[in-house]
Write an enzyme that holds these catalytic residues in place. Structure first.
Site, mmCIF file in Angstrom:
data_model
loop_
_atom_site.group_PDB
_atom_site.id
_atom_site.type_symbol
_atom_site.label_atom_id
_atom_site.label_comp_id
_atom_site.label_asym_id
_atom_site.label_seq_id
_atom_site.Cartn_x
_atom_site.Cartn_y
_atom_site.Cartn_z
ATOM 1 N N TYR A 1 63.854 49.769 56.406
ATOM 2 C CA TYR A 1 64.551 48.353 57.656
ATOM 3 C C TYR A 1 64.325 47.606 56.675
ATOM 4 C CZ TYR A 1 64.720 51.418 61.381
ATOM 5 O OH TYR A 1 65.101 52.570 62.732
ATOM 6 N N MET B 1 59.806 55.558 62.247
ATOM 7 C CA MET B 1 59.130 56.386 63.630
ATOM 8 C C MET B 1 58.759 57.201 63.405
ATOM 9 S SD MET B 1 60.326 56.207 67.557
ATOM 10 C CE MET B 1 60.387 54.187 68.219
ATOM 11 N N ARG C 1 26.139 50.938 73.984
ATOM 12 C CA ARG C 1 27.324 51.288 74.351
ATOM 13 C C ARG C 1 27.444 52.085 75.583
ATOM 14 N NH1 ARG C 1 30.521 55.549 70.404
ATOM 15 N NH2 ARG C 1 29.210 57.199 71.858
ATOM 16 N N LYS D 1 35.116 66.479 71.315
ATOM 17 C CA LYS D 1 35.550 65.366 71.754
ATOM 18 C C LYS D 1 37.243 64.744 71.161
ATOM 19 C CE LYS D 1 33.266 61.754 69.715
ATOM 20 N NZ LYS D 1 31.741 61.131 69.144
#
Ligand SMILES: *Cc1c(COP(=O)(O)O)cnc(C)c1O
Length: 834
Positions: free
Chosen positions: A728, A777, A601, A503
């Site tokens: 930053y 980023m 779940r 998965k």
């Protein structure tokens, strides 16, 4: 050297059922997938803990094999025309045969062991001596209990030197390897913590490894990397029958070769030393510590073998990097490129083709192959062998490059219909002429194997075919995954099935490549979270049964079309799927029932189970393929009591369903943590996820290997003064003059912003460099002050073998699963097979 099956039966002292005792044996086979020469191969049905070798006999007979070594007592009446040798221990028989074969030769043999560097030293010794001597060596790192016998089997009268490496993971193994290799010259690299091995401590490991030198007359080792209390020279006391000459090296006085200094310049290291009272020196085209140490060890071996300093320094200058890895990368026009830059010989070709076959399930395949150098086989015959192998691997197109192949281009095998029509061959005289005459549009949606001897510079073809790349890559070591799978299978009951959880892009590592690998390794089931993931696998030709854990109603159509098996976890989904099957007129469709035993779940409550059974009892639309539940804390003793309660509730639910519906199904409960900690809870199948990647909870003593590593590169290095700030918001305020490296990874790639401001770090030239300032980023700044030789484009390890992903997870306050699945899709996945 030639053997008949009759000879071999006598050698391994087996009972026999031979229909043709004179059958000639040239090849030993332990993996049915590696079959090339049916008629002259002898298959050893090794007892894997599962997929017993004997299971493959029918298949191999169909493919032309008629000689087998099998466990005593195996029923073979069904196979009338094959030869069988029966032995109590098939692996020992293989090893005994190798021992007998080894004893036919008395040319010198170098045996290499140690924790690191075995393969590099073996390959470098080959590089520096192959012009003078015909050398036989292990292919790649075939250094195990079964790899060594296959390597030894290659020994032949034409050879003048053997170079074999020996690797062990458990006490008691080296004695067997020594008997097969019988080194006359020993090389000990180092004893370190390389793998969590099955040893009490390093001293025990050192003594075990040194068994390889039980009969050696000369031994080379480095004094600086020995475990305290371990001294090879003390072996002389036990070797009453012979004088061992030791050749040691050290960076301190008191060794045969003393390294005085090493001067690193651009791309080169000059290593100065003193040997026999005189100054000596070599220059190597590497600058890292590991390569320098490996080269010095090779230097010692050459001195010991009588090479002159002139010749040694000449050869050392031309050492080339050994890349054992086959790389799998995305390429142009939907192609996949397998780049194998390991030396091009017939054996390594067979391994590469095997990998190609594994990765090209459901796709076309092309092989681009250079001349095979120094095979000792006449060119025309060699070409025949190549064609046979390529044909056996089901290749669609073959491109041959090099003057030798070119001179054979008129051979009928290349132009006429000896091989199937779908199979095409093209021959070019040189890499340059191939590049000039071929347009990249020739390649589309196929898997391309690129395999060339170094002088053909196939990397030029590689550059043409590779898709553009962002320099941050997630490397996935497929061998390590297979190894980890086997480690876990090794502690399971041989009949327990394995469902591999792929998965979320196989925990972020990519999906189809991993699924193909697992299919090839014959796991029993795959599981994905959502239908789309399963569909993607089917479109790529993956044919294993696939369970979908979260099937949504809108996907039922696609589920059934692609033969994906839903997990049913509630009455509403059960009814909806039943109605769907009804409308579609489908019957007997496999489904999986999930029982909630405490996770809360997904799943039927235990008190709903009787009602579920009622729905199923007269239902012909659905067949219950499995019933399962999930443990909430299998990897920690804290939850053991709860786990056992879950297991007993689960067992009760299964019994109830089975009694009511009247047919058996697969029961499964364990995930990775439980495979190790709760072996009694394995039921019929286990679901392995994180363990495949070599990531385990505390206390797991399996010898797992880290399978994934995230790497990036340095874009710029700069000096920044104390008092300035980095990044930053001026968050990275410097208190000292610093050296700052900007690397090409940021939070958009999955490097969490939580790691900023010294919380996390990356490995630069082997040292941990803390993150300075906020993570951006697309980029992150590291403080590399004090780390020597940092340059632009250096590779930086974000996590991997040297910086475990568990450490990164700890820094972030999360678990490795989140780190792995959080690596963004823009990060390129590169797969390696060693
Ligand atoms: C993800 C998952 C697993 C695998 O868990 P690991 O801890 O990675 O082995 C097993 N079962 C279910 C239901 C899962 O969702």
């Amino acid at each position: 050297m030639s053997y008949t099956i009759g000879h071999i039966a006598a050698i391994v002292q087996g009972k026999t059922r031979l229909t043709d005792p004179g059958a000639k044996i040239e090849h030993l086979l332990i993996d049915s997938r590696r079959l090339v020469f049916g008629a002259t191969s002898l298959f050893f049905a090794l007892p894997g803990s599962r997929n017993e070798g004997s299971y493959y006999i029918s298949e191999l007979i169909l493919r032309g094999v008629s000689n087998f070594v099998v466990p005593t007592g195996l029923e073979v009446d069904a196979w009338q025309f094959a030869n069988f040798i029966f032995v109590d221990d098939v692996r020992s028989a293989l090893q005994n045969l190798a021992c007998v074969h080894r004893q036919k030769y008395n040319f010198p043999v170098i045996g290499i062991t140690g924790s690191n560097g075995k393969t590099i030293i073996k390959e470098w010794l080959y590089q520096v001596m192959h012009r003078d001597l015909n050398i036989v060596r292990n292919p790649r790192s075939y250094n195990s209990q079964t790899g060594v016998p296959l390597s030894i089997w290659q020994m032949d009268h034409g050879h003048q030197l053997g170079i074999f490496e020996a690797g062990i993971s458990r006490p008691g193994e080296m004695v067997r390897l020594e008997k097969m290799i019988m080194p006359t010259i020993g090389v000990l690299t180092n004893i370190g913590e390389a793998h969590k091995e099955g040893f009490i401590d390093n001293l025990q490991k050192a003594h075990e490894k040194s068994q390889l030198f039980a009969n050696a007359k000369q031994v080379v080792y480095c004094k600086d990397v020995l475990t305290p209390g371990f001294n090879p020279e003390s072996w002389q006391a036990n070797a009453v029958d012979r004088e061992i000459s030791f050749f040691s090296w050290s960076r301190r006085p008191g060794a045969s070769l003393v390294v005085v200094d090493q001067i690193i310049t651009t791309g080169l290291t000059i290593i100065n030393g003193v040997y026999a009272g005189s100054p000596v020196s070599i220059t190597i085209p590497f600058t890292d510590r590991i390569s320098i140490d490996n080269a010095i060890t090779c230097w010692c071996v050459m001195i010991m073998l009588g090479y002159t300093q002139e010749l040694i320094s000449e050869r050392m200058r031309h050492l080339v990097a050994v890349d054992m890895r086959m790389q799998l990368k995305a390429a142009i026009h939907g192609c996949v490129l397998i780049n194998d830059s390991y030396s091009n010989d017939l054996l390594s070709l067979a391994l590469a083709l095997d990998y190609l076959q594994q990765q090209s399930i459901g796709k076309k395949s092309t092989v681009i192959l250079s001349d095979i150098l120094q095979s000792g086989i006449p060119p025309a015959q060699l070409l025949e062998l190549v064609l046979e192998k390529v044909e056996a691997a089901g290749v669609d197109r073959l491109i041959l490059i090099g003057p030798e192949f070119y001179s054979l281009r008129a051979m009928p095998a290349l132009i006429e219909g000896k091989y199937p029509a779908r199979w095409q061959a093209h021959v070019y005289e040189s890499t340059a002429s191939f590049i000039q005459s071929v347009h990249s549009s020739l390649f589309k949606d196929e898997v391309i194997l690129l395999k060339g001897a170094r002088i053909f510079e196939f990397e030029r073809i590689g550059h043409l075919l590779e898709a553009q790349t962002h320099q941050t890559v997630l490397e996935v070591n497929l061998n390590a995954m297979v190894h980890n799978l086997k480690e876990y299978q090794g502690i399971l009951d041989p009949n327990t099935k394995v469902m591999a959880m792929v998965k979320a892009f196989s925990y972020g590592s990519g999906s189809v490549e991993i699924a193909r690998l697992l299919q090839y390794q014959k796991v029993d089931y795959l599981a994905v979270a959502y239908a789309d993931e399963g569909i993607a696998l089917r479109k790529e030709g993956v044919s294993l049964p696939i369970m979908v854990m979260n099937p949504e109603e809108v996907t039922f159509d696609a589920l059934t079309e692609y033969n994906l098996e839903p997990e049913l976890y509630s009455f509403s989904i059960l009814r909806a799927f039943n109605q769907f099957l009804d409308r579609a007129g489908l019957g007997g469709f496999p489904v999986h029932l999930k029982i909630d035993t405490g996770m809360h779940r997904l799943g039927f409550e235990t008190d709903e189970v009787p009602a579920v059974a009622e729905v199923l009892v007269s239902n012909h639309r659905m067949v219950v393929r499995s019933v399962f539940s999930h443990l909430v804390g299998s990897d920690s003793p804290l939850y053991d009591e709860f786990s056992l309660r879950q297991a007993s509730d689960f067992q009760n639910a299964c019994t109830l369903i089975e009694n009511r519906i009247g047919y058996p199904f697969i029961k499964h409960l364990s995930n990775t943590g439980a495979i190790f900690r709760h072996s009694q809870l394995q039921f019929d199948m286990v679901r392995i996820g994180i363990g495949l990647y070599g990531i385990a909870a505390a206390g797991v003593t399996l010898a797992l290997q880290p399978a994934v590593s995230l790497k990036t590169t340095i874009a710029q290095v700069r000096a920044v003064r104390a008092g300035e700030s980095v990044g930053y918001s001026r968050a990275g305020l410097l208190t000292r003059d610093s050296s700052i490296a900007t690397v090409r990874i940021g939070y958009a790639d999955g490097f969490s912003r939580k790691l900023g401001n010294g919380v996390g770090g990356m490995l630069v030239r082997g040292s941990l460099a803390p993150v300075v300032g906020n993570v951006c980023m697309d980029m992150t700044m590291l403080d590399v002050t004090g780390i020597k030789g940092v340059r632009e484009d250096d590779t930086v390890e974000v996590f991997g073998s040297n910086l475990p992903v568990t450490q990164l997870a700890e820094w972030c306050g999360t678990i490795p699963y989140e780190i792995m699945t959080g690596i963004s899709q823009r990060v390129k996945r590169v797969y390696f097979e060693e």
